[in-house]
Design a protein around this motif. Sequence first.
Motif, mmCIF file in Angstrom:
data_model
loop_
_atom_site.group_PDB
_atom_site.id
_atom_site.type_symbol
_atom_site.label_atom_id
_atom_site.label_comp_id
_atom_site.label_asym_id
_atom_site.label_seq_id
_atom_site.Cartn_x
_atom_site.Cartn_y
_atom_site.Cartn_z
ATOM 1 N N ARG A 32 0.827 -1.209 0.000
ATOM 2 C CA ARG A 32 0.000 0.000 0.000
ATOM 3 C C ARG A 32 0.860 1.258 0.000
ATOM 4 O O ARG A 32 0.648 2.169 -0.807
ATOM 5 C CB ARG A 32 -0.926 -0.020 1.215
ATOM 6 N N GLY A 33 1.834 1.328 0.917
ATOM 7 C CA GLY A 33 2.704 2.498 0.974
ATOM 8 C C GLY A 33 3.554 2.639 -0.263
ATOM 9 O O GLY A 33 3.742 3.744 -0.794
ATOM 10 N N GLY A 34 4.082 1.516 -0.742
ATOM 11 C CA GLY A 34 4.905 1.554 -1.932
ATOM 12 C C GLY A 34 4.138 1.987 -3.161
ATOM 13 O O GLY A 34 4.638 2.758 -3.985
ATOM 14 N N GLY B 26 5.476 -6.234 -0.545
ATOM 15 C CA GLY B 26 4.964 -7.435 0.103
ATOM 16 C C GLY B 26 5.260 -8.703 -0.672
ATOM 17 O O GLY B 26 5.392 -8.691 -1.899
ATOM 18 N N SER B 27 5.357 -9.806 0.043
ATOM 19 C CA SER B 27 5.637 -11.090 -0.598
ATOM 20 C C SER B 27 5.121 -12.218 0.279
ATOM 21 O O SER B 27 5.275 -12.189 1.497
ATOM 22 C CB SER B 27 7.144 -11.252 -0.829
ATOM 23 N N LEU B 28 4.515 -13.230 -0.348
ATOM 24 C CA LEU B 28 4.007 -14.398 0.381
ATOM 25 C C LEU B 28 5.016 -15.532 0.432
ATOM 26 O O LEU B 28 4.913 -16.418 1.275
ATOM 27 C CB LEU B 28 2.713 -14.891 -0.279
ATOM 28 N N GLU C 130 -0.448 -10.512 1.857
ATOM 29 C CA GLU C 130 0.529 -10.729 2.909
ATOM 30 C C GLU C 130 -0.035 -10.407 4.292
ATOM 31 O O GLU C 130 -0.688 -9.384 4.486
ATOM 32 C CB GLU C 130 1.774 -9.877 2.664
ATOM 33 N N VAL C 131 0.236 -11.311 5.252
ATOM 34 C CA VAL C 131 -0.009 -11.054 6.668
ATOM 35 C C VAL C 131 1.362 -10.928 7.308
ATOM 36 O O VAL C 131 2.078 -11.913 7.476
ATOM 37 C CB VAL C 131 -0.830 -12.178 7.325
ATOM 38 N N PHE C 132 1.742 -9.716 7.682
ATOM 39 C CA PHE C 132 3.092 -9.443 8.175
ATOM 40 C C PHE C 132 3.142 -9.741 9.672
ATOM 41 O O PHE C 132 2.586 -9.009 10.485
ATOM 42 C CB PHE C 132 3.452 -7.979 7.903
#
Length: 479
Positions: free
Chosen positions: A207-209, A230-232, A349-351
Amino acid sequence: MTDTTIDQVDAIARAAKDAFAVTSRTHERTRADWLRRAADAIDADAEGLIALAADETALPASPRLAGELARTTAQLRLFAKVVEEGSYLEATIDHPDATATPPIPDLRRVLRPLGPVAVFAASNFPFAFSVAGGDTASALAVGCPVVVKAHPGHPETSRRMAGVVSAALAEAGAPAGVFALIEGFDAGLALVDHPAIRAVGFTGSVRGGRALLDRAAARPDPIPFYGELGSLNPVVITPAADAARGGALAEGLAGSFQLGAGQFCTKPGVVLVPEGSAVEAALPGLLAPQGRLLTPSIAEGFAAGADRVSGTPGVEVVAGDAAPGGTASRIAAVSAADLVAHADELLEEVFGPFTLLVRYRDDAERDAVLGAFDGNLTATLHHEASEDVTDLVTRLEGIAGRVLFAGWPTGVAVSWAQHHGGPWPSTNAQFTSVGATAVRRFQRPVAYQDAPEALLPDALRESNPLGIPRRVDGVLVLP
């Protein structure tokens, strides 16, 4: 300390532009010395930096922060070697050939630095992806001044690191304006908008990127945005591997997805396992207690993301705290069919310390799941030597920038061959944010036609004064 004002951002960016007039013509050995001097200064202040970062982030001083600081200075020293070795310039010479069709004039091509670079520091790596991290090191290496936007999750650490680096660069003779730190949300946006800035490096959320990418593209003069997002990091465990060593694989997975409370961009967030998996049976007993997450916003985001996935139709929480809003480790599972049906909800992604197991019955279901993925930094395969997995490897190559075999994706070596990137949204597929070729992001090609020898960059002069590898008339020539 208050946020950097817009007027201060303007002055800092202008100073970086002035510095670029010097750094763009500075000898490679001199820039390499700047990097080594910065690394030495950071090492000299290691105890204070680590103590401050541990206090701000709750990350353990040893081995986590001590190791990360060592990685940070190693990155600086690696890029010093990169610029001295010289192949990063891609120096190419075509001598005149009147017999070619069409005739070839004297053409010489080399990569030149873009200009001042804006770097947005990461929350989860207060050293290695922050003020003096890989983006900063690779930009400085090629002659680009850097303005870092500090992350609010560790402001005191950022200020101290910036002070150490600034003092070291000044003592090494680098020009004023070559490096600076700013703080504040609005200041960061003003930095991206500033006409002196020629590229943006970012490590953080999709989102920020995406917001910064769109802003960089909307400028009157659009500039490149290099985001590590983000990456899964999908993992595929074949039935044969599960049967042969399911218990050991469960231990490896548990250690990887909970490492650093799951706050790694390479955390294995989705794991494809055969139905009735030994990995799934063993995994619940391997959950570990977690401390607080890095920032309140990360904790809130983790809880919301884990709850979102856990509440999706067909998803079962198989281990961990399923209470809404919880921040303890959690493992969920879903069938391959339900994953494909709800990919938009589940493949986000769930960080934090969470992983999703996807139960597949056959190769067709496995491949359907892989076909639902967007781009990733990594993909991992656990299989047995007797299996033919050629087609599966091809599928994994299509969705990730690094394919691992028999290991786990957390941990990214800093080396010449490393690639830390992948198809969108994980990052820009053509570039890496880790490893020697990270410098390529902050360079652009310039060709010189029939130029007088005295006006050519050293890398393109006939005598090769830099002593670097070059391609001459189509032939790679080593010094």
